[in-house]
Design a protein around this motif. Structure first.
Motif, PDB file in Angstrom:
ATOM      1  N   LYS A 194      -9.142 -10.064  -9.641  1.00 49.50           N
ATOM      2  CA  LYS A 194      -9.149  -8.967  -8.679  1.00 49.50           C
ATOM      3  C   LYS A 194      -7.910  -8.985  -7.775  1.00 49.50           C
ATOM      4  N   THR A 195      -7.098 -10.036  -7.903  1.00 53.26           N
ATOM      5  CA  THR A 195      -5.943 -10.165  -7.032  1.00 53.26           C
ATOM      6  C   THR A 195      -4.992  -8.981  -7.168  1.00 53.26           C
ATOM      7  N   MET A 196      -4.844  -8.453  -8.377  1.00 53.53           N
ATOM      8  CA  MET A 196      -3.943  -7.315  -8.568  1.00 53.53           C
ATOM      9  C   MET A 196      -4.418  -6.102  -7.788  1.00 53.53           C
ATOM     10  N   ASP A 197      -5.736  -5.906  -7.698  1.00 59.39           N
ATOM     11  CA  ASP A 197      -6.269  -4.802  -6.896  1.00 59.39           C
ATOM     12  C   ASP A 197      -5.882  -4.984  -5.429  1.00 59.39           C
ATOM     13  N   LYS A 198      -5.942  -6.214  -4.956  1.00 61.76           N
ATOM     14  CA  LYS A 198      -5.581  -6.497  -3.569  1.00 61.76           C
ATOM     15  C   LYS A 198      -4.083  -6.254  -3.343  1.00 61.76           C
ATOM     16  N   PHE A 199      -3.288  -6.663  -4.306  1.00 63.54           N
ATOM     17  CA  PHE A 199      -1.842  -6.441  -4.206  1.00 63.54           C
ATOM     18  C   PHE A 199      -1.537  -4.944  -4.187  1.00 63.54           C
ATOM     19  N   ASN A 200      -2.217  -4.193  -5.030  1.00 69.15           N
ATOM     20  CA  ASN A 200      -2.022  -2.741  -5.057  1.00 69.15           C
ATOM     21  C   ASN A 200      -2.434  -2.111  -3.730  1.00 69.15           C
ATOM     22  N   ASN A 201      -3.482  -2.656  -3.112  1.00 67.10           N
ATOM     23  CA  ASN A 201      -3.921  -2.137  -1.822  1.00 67.10           C
ATOM     24  C   ASN A 201      -2.871  -2.396  -0.750  1.00 67.10           C
ATOM     25  N   ILE A 202      -2.248  -3.564  -0.791  1.00 68.99           N
ATOM     26  CA  ILE A 202      -1.177  -3.881   0.158  1.00 68.99           C
ATOM     27  C   ILE A 202       0.018  -2.950  -0.057  1.00 68.99           C
ATOM     28  N   GLN A 203       0.321  -2.652  -1.310  1.00 63.22           N
ATOM     29  CA  GLN A 203       1.400  -1.709  -1.600  1.00 63.22           C
ATOM     30  C   GLN A 203       1.077  -0.327  -1.045  1.00 63.22           C
ATOM     31  N   LEU A 204      -0.197   0.049  -1.101  1.00 64.94           N
ATOM     32  CA  LEU A 204      -0.637   1.333  -0.550  1.00 64.94           C
ATOM     33  C   LEU A 204      -0.443   1.364   0.966  1.00 64.94           C
ATOM     34  N   ILE A 205      -0.788   0.269   1.633  1.00 68.22           N
ATOM     35  CA  ILE A 205      -0.614   0.176   3.084  1.00 68.22           C
ATOM     36  C   ILE A 205       0.869   0.276   3.438  1.00 68.22           C
ATOM     37  N   TYR A 206       1.695  -0.445   2.697  1.00 65.35           N
ATOM     38  CA  TYR A 206       3.133  -0.406   2.961  1.00 65.35           C
ATOM     39  C   TYR A 206       3.678   1.013   2.791  1.00 65.35           C
ATOM     40  N   LYS A 207       3.265   1.679   1.713  1.00 66.19           N
ATOM     41  CA  LYS A 207       3.735   3.042   1.478  1.00 66.19           C
ATOM     42  C   LYS A 207       3.327   3.962   2.621  1.00 66.19           C
ATOM     43  N   ALA A 208       2.092   3.799   3.125  1.00 66.88           N
ATOM     44  CA  ALA A 208       1.605   4.614   4.241  1.00 66.88           C
ATOM     45  C   ALA A 208       2.461   4.395   5.490  1.00 66.88           C
ATOM     46  N   LEU A 209       2.779   3.123   5.778  1.00 70.57           N
ATOM     47  CA  LEU A 209       3.602   2.808   6.942  1.00 70.57           C
ATOM     48  C   LEU A 209       5.039   3.272   6.747  1.00 70.57           C
ATOM     49  N   LYS A 210       5.541   3.159   5.559  1.00 66.16           N
ATOM     50  CA  LYS A 210       6.920   3.528   5.251  1.00 66.16           C
ATOM     51  C   LYS A 210       7.136   5.039   5.383  1.00 66.16           C
ATOM     52  N   THR A 211       6.111   5.820   5.014  1.00 66.72           N
ATOM     53  CA  THR A 211       6.239   7.281   5.035  1.00 66.72           C
ATOM     54  C   THR A 211       5.709   7.904   6.316  1.00 66.72           C
ATOM     55  N   GLY A 212       4.996   7.121   7.118  1.00 63.74           N
ATOM     56  CA  GLY A 212       4.404   7.663   8.333  1.00 63.74           C
ATOM     57  C   GLY A 212       3.056   8.314   8.123  1.00 63.74           C
ATOM     58  N   ASP A 213       2.531   8.256   6.899  1.00 67.08           N
ATOM     59  CA  ASP A 213       1.214   8.826   6.598  1.00 67.08           C
ATOM     60  C   ASP A 213       0.175   7.724   6.731  1.00 67.08           C
ATOM     61  N   VAL A 214      -0.295   7.506   7.971  1.00 68.09           N
ATOM     62  CA  VAL A 214      -1.146   6.343   8.256  1.00 68.09           C
ATOM     63  C   VAL A 214      -2.639   6.664   8.173  1.00 68.09           C
ATOM     64  N   SER A 215      -2.990   7.828   7.632  1.00 68.91           N
ATOM     65  CA  SER A 215      -4.398   8.232   7.597  1.00 68.91           C
ATOM     66  C   SER A 215      -5.264   7.294   6.761  1.00 68.91           C
ATOM     67  N   LEU A 216      -4.654   6.607   5.785  1.00 71.21           N
ATOM     68  CA  LEU A 216      -5.418   5.723   4.900  1.00 71.21           C
ATOM     69  C   LEU A 216      -5.592   4.312   5.459  1.00 71.21           C
ATOM     70  N   LEU A 217      -4.902   4.007   6.544  1.00 68.15           N
ATOM     71  CA  LEU A 217      -4.912   2.631   7.034  1.00 68.15           C
ATOM     72  C   LEU A 217      -6.292   2.164   7.479  1.00 68.15           C
ATOM     73  N   LYS A 218      -7.064   3.054   8.084  1.00 68.99           N
ATOM     74  CA  LYS A 218      -8.369   2.656   8.599  1.00 68.99           C
ATOM     75  C   LYS A 218      -9.262   2.116   7.495  1.00 68.99           C
ATOM     76  N   SER A 219      -9.176   2.697   6.302  1.00 71.82           N
ATOM     77  CA  SER A 219     -10.031   2.274   5.198  1.00 71.82           C
ATOM     78  C   SER A 219      -9.394   1.204   4.321  1.00 71.82           C
ATOM     79  N   SER A 220      -8.070   1.073   4.364  1.00 71.50           N
ATOM     80  CA  SER A 220      -7.404   0.148   3.445  1.00 71.50           C
ATOM     81  C   SER A 220      -7.004  -1.188   4.076  1.00 71.50           C
ATOM     82  N   ALA A 221      -6.771  -1.215   5.387  1.00 66.20           N
ATOM     83  CA  ALA A 221      -6.435  -2.478   6.052  1.00 66.20           C
ATOM     84  C   ALA A 221      -7.627  -3.424   5.972  1.00 66.20           C
ATOM     85  N   HIS A 222      -7.357  -4.711   5.739  1.00 70.65           N
ATOM     86  CA  HIS A 222      -8.451  -5.663   5.512  1.00 70.65           C
ATOM     87  C   HIS A 222      -8.026  -7.057   5.958  1.00 70.65           C
ATOM     88  N   ASN A 223      -8.984  -7.813   6.471  1.00 68.81           N
ATOM     89  CA  ASN A 223      -8.748  -9.200   6.853  1.00 68.81           C
ATOM     90  C   ASN A 223      -9.964 -10.027   6.445  1.00 68.81           C
TER      91      ASN A 223
END
Length: 291
Positions: A194-223
Motif C-alpha cells: 500500500k506504500t505506493m498509494d501513500k506516495f501517490n497521496n503525497i504527490q497529490l498534496i504537493y501538486k495541490a500546494l504547488k498550484t494553489g488548489d488546496v481544496s483537497l488538503l483537508k481530506s488528503s493530509a494524514h498523520n
C-alpha cells in the motif's frame, strides 16, 4: 562571530511504515520549512561551549552532539562557542532540535573553514537524528527511509499557518512505542504494497500546494501519529476541531506532536483566529518558498 537562523518544519503528511533491523522505522512524509526560528551564534573558542536557554545539560543537546561529531569527522581539535536561543518549542513535532543540529553543522563548517559539501554534512547529520538531513533541503522535500532519503521539491507559493501547541511535550520515542503497541505501523508485506498509494497521496498534496488548489488538503493530509496521540491527549483533537471552526481550510498535527497547525486563506485571517487560542502557545507563520 556570525549568526544563523534555524527554521522549524511541519509535516503535510506522515506515514510510518515497517520497522527496520536497526530499530528505526521507515517513514514516508512531506515536510516543509516554516518561518519560525531558533538562533545560533558562532565564534571561535578553545573548546566546544554551548550556551542556551534550554533547561538540559549541554552534552545532551543535539547542537553539542553535532559539534563533537563534526570535530571527530574532520579530525580537528578546533573549538567553538555556540549560543543557542530557542524560539521553537521542544516536544512540539516541529523539528527544532534537528534543525539546530543541521545549522550547527553548517555554521561550524564555515567557522572552521572545513569546506565540506552538503552531502557530507547530511551524512554526519543522519547519525545525530532522523530529521536532521531534511533541513539541508528546505523549502520542501519528500522524506523516506529513516529520514535519510530525500527528494527536494520546488515551491513558489507561501501559505499562512497558525501553529497551536498545548502545554504538553510529546516524546518521539513514546509516540513510536505507542504506535507499535497499537499495531499501527506496517509490518507485513501485504501492507507494504500500500506504500505506493501513500506516495501517490503525497504527490497529490504537493501538486495541490504547488498550484494553489488546496481544496483537497483537508481530506488528503494524514498523520499516522494523530490517532494514538489523541487517545492519550484528547486536547489535540479539540485543537484541530477548533482550528477548523476558526476558519482553517485544513488542520493536522505535525510530526509526533503536540503542535497542531491550520492552513488559512491569508495571514490576517490566521492572526484573527489566533486570538481564540490565547491560552496556548501559538504563532502565525508562513511556509518557505524556493529561493
Amino acid at each position: 562571530m556570525f549568526e544563523l537562523m534555524a527554521p522549524a518544519k511541519v509535516n503535510w503528511s506522515l506515514y510510518v511504515l515497517d520497522k527496520r533491523e536497526d530499530g528505526y522505522h521507515n517513514i514516508l512524509s512531506l515536510m516543509h520549512c516554516i518561518g519560525l526560528y531558533d538562533t545560533l551564534t558562532f565564534e571561535h573558542s578553545d573548546t566546544i561551549e554551548l550556551i542556551t536557554n534550554m533547561n538540559i545539560l549541554p552534552e545532551h543537546n543535539l547542537v553539542y552532539k553535532a559539534a563533537k561529531s563534526l570535530q571527530s569527522y574532520a579530525e580537528i581539535k578546533d573549538g567553538a562557542r555556540i549560543v543557542l536561543k530557542k524560539d521553537i518549542p521542544s516536544g512540539a513535532g516541529l523539528g527544532g532540535g534537528s534543525s539546530d543540529a543541521a545549522y550547527a553543522l553548517i555554521g561550524l563548517n564555515k567557522l572552521w573553514g572545513l569546506g565540506l559539501d552538503k552531502d557530507e554534512l547530511k551524512e554526519i547529520g543522519s547519525s545525530i537524528g532522523s530529521d536532521v538531513p531534511f533541513f539541508f533541503n528546505c523549502p520542501m522535500a519528500i522524506v523516506e527511509g529513516r529520514g535519510d532519503i530525500l527528494t527536494p521539491l520546488e515551491m513558489d507559493i507561501s501559505y499562512p499557518l497558525l501553529l497551536v501547541k498545548p502545554a504538553i511535550p510529546i516524546s518521539t520515542v513514546w509516540a513510536y512505542e505507542r504506535l507499535g503497541a497499537k499495531g499501527k505501523a506496517q509490518e507485513t508485506k501485504t501492507e507494504l504494497t500500500k506504500t505506493m498509494d501513500k506516495f501517490n497521496n503525497i504527490q497529490l498534496i504537493y501538486k495541490a500546494l504547488k498550484t494553489g488548489d488546496v481544496s483537497l488538503l483537508k481530506s488528503s493530509a494524514h498523520n499516522d501519529f494523530e490517532e494514538v496521540v489523541m487517545e492519550k491527549y484528547p486536547i489535540i483533537k479539540d485543537l484541530r476541531r477548533k482550528l477548523l471552526n476558526a476558519g482553517a481550510s485544513m488542520a493536522i498535527m505535525s510530526g509526533s506532536g503536540s503542535t497542531v497547525f491550520g492552513l488559512f486563506e491569508d495571514r490576517e485571517k490566521a492572526t484573527n483566529a489566533a486570538r481564540q487560542f490565547s491560552s496556548h502557545w501559538n504563532r502565525v507563520v508562513e511556509t518557505y518558498i524556493s529561493s
